[in-house]
Design a protein around this motif. Structure first.
Motif, PDB file in Angstrom:
ATOM      1  N   CYS A  41       0.946  -1.219   0.141  1.00 14.73           N
ATOM      2  CA  CYS A  41       0.016  -0.110   0.052  1.00 14.73           C
ATOM      3  C   CYS A  41       0.939   1.172  -0.044  1.00 14.73           C
ATOM      4  O   CYS A  41       2.175   1.190   0.243  1.00 14.73           O
ATOM      5  CB  CYS A  41      -0.962   0.115   1.145  1.00 14.73           C
ATOM      6  N   ALA A  42       0.474   2.348  -0.254  1.00 18.10           N
ATOM      7  CA  ALA A  42       1.148   3.626  -0.391  1.00 18.10           C
ATOM      8  C   ALA A  42       2.069   3.924   1.070  1.00 18.10           C
ATOM      9  O   ALA A  42       2.922   4.285   0.867  1.00 18.10           O
ATOM     10  CB  ALA A  42       0.230   4.614  -0.763  1.00 18.10           C
ATOM     11  N   ASN A  43       1.052   3.695   2.152  1.00 17.23           N
ATOM     12  CA  ASN A  43       1.686   4.133   3.349  1.00 17.23           C
ATOM     13  C   ASN A  43       3.064   3.039   3.720  1.00 17.23           C
ATOM     14  O   ASN A  43       4.066   3.563   3.988  1.00 17.23           O
ATOM     15  CB  ASN A  43       0.892   4.050   4.432  1.00 17.23           C
ATOM     16  N   CYS A  44       2.900   2.064   3.620  1.00 14.07           N
ATOM     17  CA  CYS A  44       3.766   0.928   3.617  1.00 14.07           C
ATOM     18  C   CYS A  44       5.098   1.235   2.673  1.00 14.07           C
ATOM     19  O   CYS A  44       6.489   1.113   2.955  1.00 14.07           O
ATOM     20  CB  CYS A  44       3.451  -0.440   3.539  1.00 14.07           C
ATOM     21  N   HIS A  45       4.830   1.458   1.560  1.00 13.82           N
ATOM     22  CA  HIS A  45       5.757   1.936   0.533  1.00 13.82           C
ATOM     23  C   HIS A  45       6.502   3.122   0.947  1.00 13.82           C
ATOM     24  O   HIS A  45       7.964   3.374   0.854  1.00 13.82           O
ATOM     25  CB  HIS A  45       5.226   2.235  -0.947  1.00 13.82           C
ATOM     26  N   ARG A  46       5.961   4.271   1.430  1.00 13.52           N
ATOM     27  CA  ARG A  46       6.612   5.435   2.080  1.00 13.52           C
ATOM     28  C   ARG A  46       7.501   5.171   3.198  1.00 13.52           C
ATOM     29  O   ARG A  46       8.575   5.739   3.364  1.00 13.52           O
ATOM     30  CB  ARG A  46       5.583   6.383   2.089  1.00 13.52           C
ATOM     31  N   ILE A  47       7.010   4.319   4.240  1.00 11.04           N
ATOM     32  CA  ILE A  47       7.745   4.146   5.349  1.00 11.04           C
ATOM     33  C   ILE A  47       8.915   3.391   5.034  1.00 11.04           C
ATOM     34  O   ILE A  47       9.918   3.584   5.604  1.00 11.04           O
ATOM     35  CB  ILE A  47       6.842   3.142   6.205  1.00 11.04           C
ATOM     36  N   ILE A  48       8.936   2.122   4.125  1.00  6.78           N
ATOM     37  CA  ILE A  48      10.114   1.576   3.617  1.00  6.78           C
ATOM     38  C   ILE A  48      11.242   2.415   3.092  1.00  6.78           C
ATOM     39  O   ILE A  48      12.314   2.507   3.408  1.00  6.78           O
ATOM     40  CB  ILE A  48       9.738   0.500   2.457  1.00  6.78           C
ATOM     41  N   HIS A  49      10.774   3.586   2.179  1.00  2.16           N
ATOM     42  CA  HIS A  49      11.644   4.651   1.852  1.00  2.16           C
ATOM     43  C   HIS A  49      12.118   5.582   2.707  1.00  2.16           C
ATOM     44  O   HIS A  49      13.488   5.850   2.759  1.00  2.16           O
ATOM     45  CB  HIS A  49      11.114   5.269   0.427  1.00  2.16           C
ATOM     46  N   LYS A  50      11.363   5.914   3.846  1.00  2.00           N
ATOM     47  CA  LYS A  50      11.742   6.767   4.621  1.00  2.00           C
ATOM     48  C   LYS A  50      12.710   5.990   5.822  1.00  2.00           C
ATOM     49  O   LYS A  50      13.562   7.081   6.117  1.00  2.00           O
ATOM     50  CB  LYS A  50      10.420   7.201   5.571  1.00  2.00           C
ATOM     51  N   ASN A  51      12.762   4.998   5.791  1.00  2.00           N
ATOM     52  CA  ASN A  51      13.667   4.488   6.738  1.00  2.00           C
ATOM     53  C   ASN A  51      14.735   3.566   6.086  1.00  2.00           C
ATOM     54  O   ASN A  51      15.089   2.470   6.390  1.00  2.00           O
ATOM     55  CB  ASN A  51      12.901   3.301   7.545  1.00  2.00           C
ATOM     56  N   ASN A  52      15.570   4.222   5.375  1.00  2.00           N
ATOM     57  CA  ASN A  52      16.779   3.651   4.637  1.00  2.00           C
ATOM     58  C   ASN A  52      16.443   2.598   3.795  1.00  2.00           C
ATOM     59  O   ASN A  52      17.250   1.646   3.813  1.00  2.00           O
ATOM     60  CB  ASN A  52      17.817   3.615   5.612  1.00  2.00           C
ATOM     61  N   LEU A  53      15.345   2.417   3.173  1.00  2.00           N
ATOM     62  CA  LEU A  53      15.029   1.344   2.289  1.00  2.00           C
ATOM     63  C   LEU A  53      15.006  -0.013   3.135  1.00  2.00           C
ATOM     64  O   LEU A  53      15.513  -0.908   2.718  1.00  2.00           O
ATOM     65  CB  LEU A  53      15.950   1.025   1.100  1.00  2.00           C
ATOM     66  N   MET A  54      14.184   0.157   4.245  1.00  2.00           N
ATOM     67  CA  MET A  54      13.849  -1.032   5.186  1.00  2.00           C
ATOM     68  C   MET A  54      13.529  -2.163   4.356  1.00  2.00           C
ATOM     69  O   MET A  54      12.705  -2.185   3.404  1.00  2.00           O
ATOM     70  CB  MET A  54      12.908  -0.591   6.099  1.00  2.00           C
ATOM     71  N   PRO A  55      14.178  -3.527   4.673  1.00  2.00           N
ATOM     72  CA  PRO A  55      13.641  -4.626   4.135  1.00  2.00           C
ATOM     73  C   PRO A  55      12.158  -4.639   4.152  1.00  2.00           C
ATOM     74  O   PRO A  55      11.590  -4.573   5.251  1.00  2.00           O
ATOM     75  CB  PRO A  55      14.425  -5.646   4.445  1.00  2.00           C
ATOM     76  N   VAL A  56      11.258  -5.256   3.002  1.00  2.00           N
ATOM     77  CA  VAL A  56      10.093  -5.366   3.156  1.00  2.00           C
ATOM     78  C   VAL A  56       9.577  -6.436   4.486  1.00  2.00           C
ATOM     79  O   VAL A  56       8.669  -6.334   5.005  1.00  2.00           O
ATOM     80  CB  VAL A  56       9.486  -5.961   1.860  1.00  2.00           C
ATOM     81  N   GLU A  57      10.663  -7.335   4.689  1.00  2.00           N
ATOM     82  CA  GLU A  57      10.266  -8.427   5.597  1.00  2.00           C
ATOM     83  C   GLU A  57      10.352  -7.896   6.944  1.00  2.00           C
ATOM     84  O   GLU A  57       9.452  -8.209   7.780  1.00  2.00           O
ATOM     85  CB  GLU A  57      11.312  -9.552   5.256  1.00  2.00           C
ATOM     86  N   GLU A  58      11.268  -6.888   7.144  1.00  2.00           N
ATOM     87  CA  GLU A  58      11.343  -6.198   8.657  1.00  2.00           C
ATOM     88  C   GLU A  58      10.133  -5.379   8.742  1.00  2.00           C
ATOM     89  O   GLU A  58       9.388  -5.632   9.877  1.00  2.00           O
ATOM     90  CB  GLU A  58      12.501  -5.304   8.361  1.00  2.00           C
ATOM     91  N   LEU A  59       9.532  -4.718   7.722  1.00  2.00           N
ATOM     92  CA  LEU A  59       8.157  -3.955   8.036  1.00  2.00           C
ATOM     93  C   LEU A  59       7.384  -4.916   8.164  1.00  2.00           C
ATOM     94  O   LEU A  59       6.216  -4.809   9.092  1.00  2.00           O
ATOM     95  CB  LEU A  59       7.944  -3.200   6.816  1.00  2.00           C
ATOM     96  N   ALA A  60       6.926  -6.098   7.369  1.00  2.00           N
ATOM     97  CA  ALA A  60       6.126  -6.949   7.716  1.00  2.00           C
ATOM     98  C   ALA A  60       6.012  -7.786   9.153  1.00  2.00           C
ATOM     99  O   ALA A  60       5.112  -7.850   9.846  1.00  2.00           O
ATOM    100  CB  ALA A  60       6.008  -7.978   6.583  1.00  2.00           C
ATOM    101  N   LYS A  61       7.257  -7.849   9.492  1.00  2.00           N
ATOM    102  CA  LYS A  61       7.413  -8.189  10.692  1.00  2.00           C
ATOM    103  C   LYS A  61       7.091  -7.553  12.005  1.00  2.00           C
ATOM    104  O   LYS A  61       6.264  -7.921  13.014  1.00  2.00           O
ATOM    105  CB  LYS A  61       9.045  -8.842  11.246  1.00  2.00           C
ATOM    106  N   LEU A  62       7.362  -6.224  11.736  1.00  2.00           N
ATOM    107  CA  LEU A  62       7.026  -5.109  12.745  1.00  2.00           C
ATOM    108  C   LEU A  62       5.386  -4.963  12.785  1.00  2.00           C
ATOM    109  O   LEU A  62       4.682  -5.181  13.900  1.00  2.00           O
ATOM    110  CB  LEU A  62       7.805  -3.766  12.371  1.00  2.00           C
ATOM    111  N   LEU A  63       4.804  -4.962  11.548  1.00  2.00           N
ATOM    112  CA  LEU A  63       3.216  -4.818  11.658  1.00  2.00           C
ATOM    113  C   LEU A  63       2.520  -6.437  12.163  1.00  2.00           C
ATOM    114  O   LEU A  63       1.622  -5.890  12.956  1.00  2.00           O
ATOM    115  CB  LEU A  63       2.790  -4.670  10.127  1.00  2.00           C
ATOM    116  N   ALA A  64       3.135  -7.505  11.988  1.00  2.00           N
ATOM    117  CA  ALA A  64       2.583  -8.452  12.475  1.00  2.00           C
ATOM    118  C   ALA A  64       2.822  -8.502  14.032  1.00  2.00           C
ATOM    119  O   ALA A  64       1.767  -8.860  14.760  1.00  2.00           O
ATOM    120  CB  ALA A  64       3.194  -9.789  12.115  1.00  2.00           C
ATOM    121  N   GLU A  65       3.763  -8.076  14.352  1.00  2.00           N
ATOM    122  CA  GLU A  65       4.226  -7.952  15.875  1.00  2.00           C
ATOM    123  C   GLU A  65       3.178  -6.871  16.562  1.00  2.00           C
ATOM    124  O   GLU A  65       2.443  -7.160  17.569  1.00  2.00           O
ATOM    125  CB  GLU A  65       5.316  -7.456  16.508  1.00  2.00           C
TER     126      GLU A  65
END
Length: 71
Positions: A41-65
């Protein structure tokens, strides 16, 4: 989130594609495959770019937690 639930027909089928390997790091003439992309989604895409290209898997783990904490 289903964009169509919020935006109606305007949002149906909408998603953004994120290159798992930054475009700037791709070799000239290389072809992007579906497996090279992540649907976000646009929000997750922006968060990944805002945080030094955080890996998608890292964001998914954070959201799951966070989701598990809220239930």
């Amino acid at each position: 989130m289903r964009f169509s639930e919020i935006y109606g027909e305007l949002g149906a089928g909408y998603i953004e594609a994120h290159h798992k390997v930054p475009v700037a790091q791709l070799k000239d003439g290389s072809k992007t495959k579906i497996s090279d992309l992540a649907a976000l989604c646009a929000n997750c895409h922006r968060i990944i770019h805002k945080n030094n290209l955080m890996p998608v898997e890292e964001l998914a783990k954070l959201l799951a937690e966070r989701t598990n904490l809220q239930h």
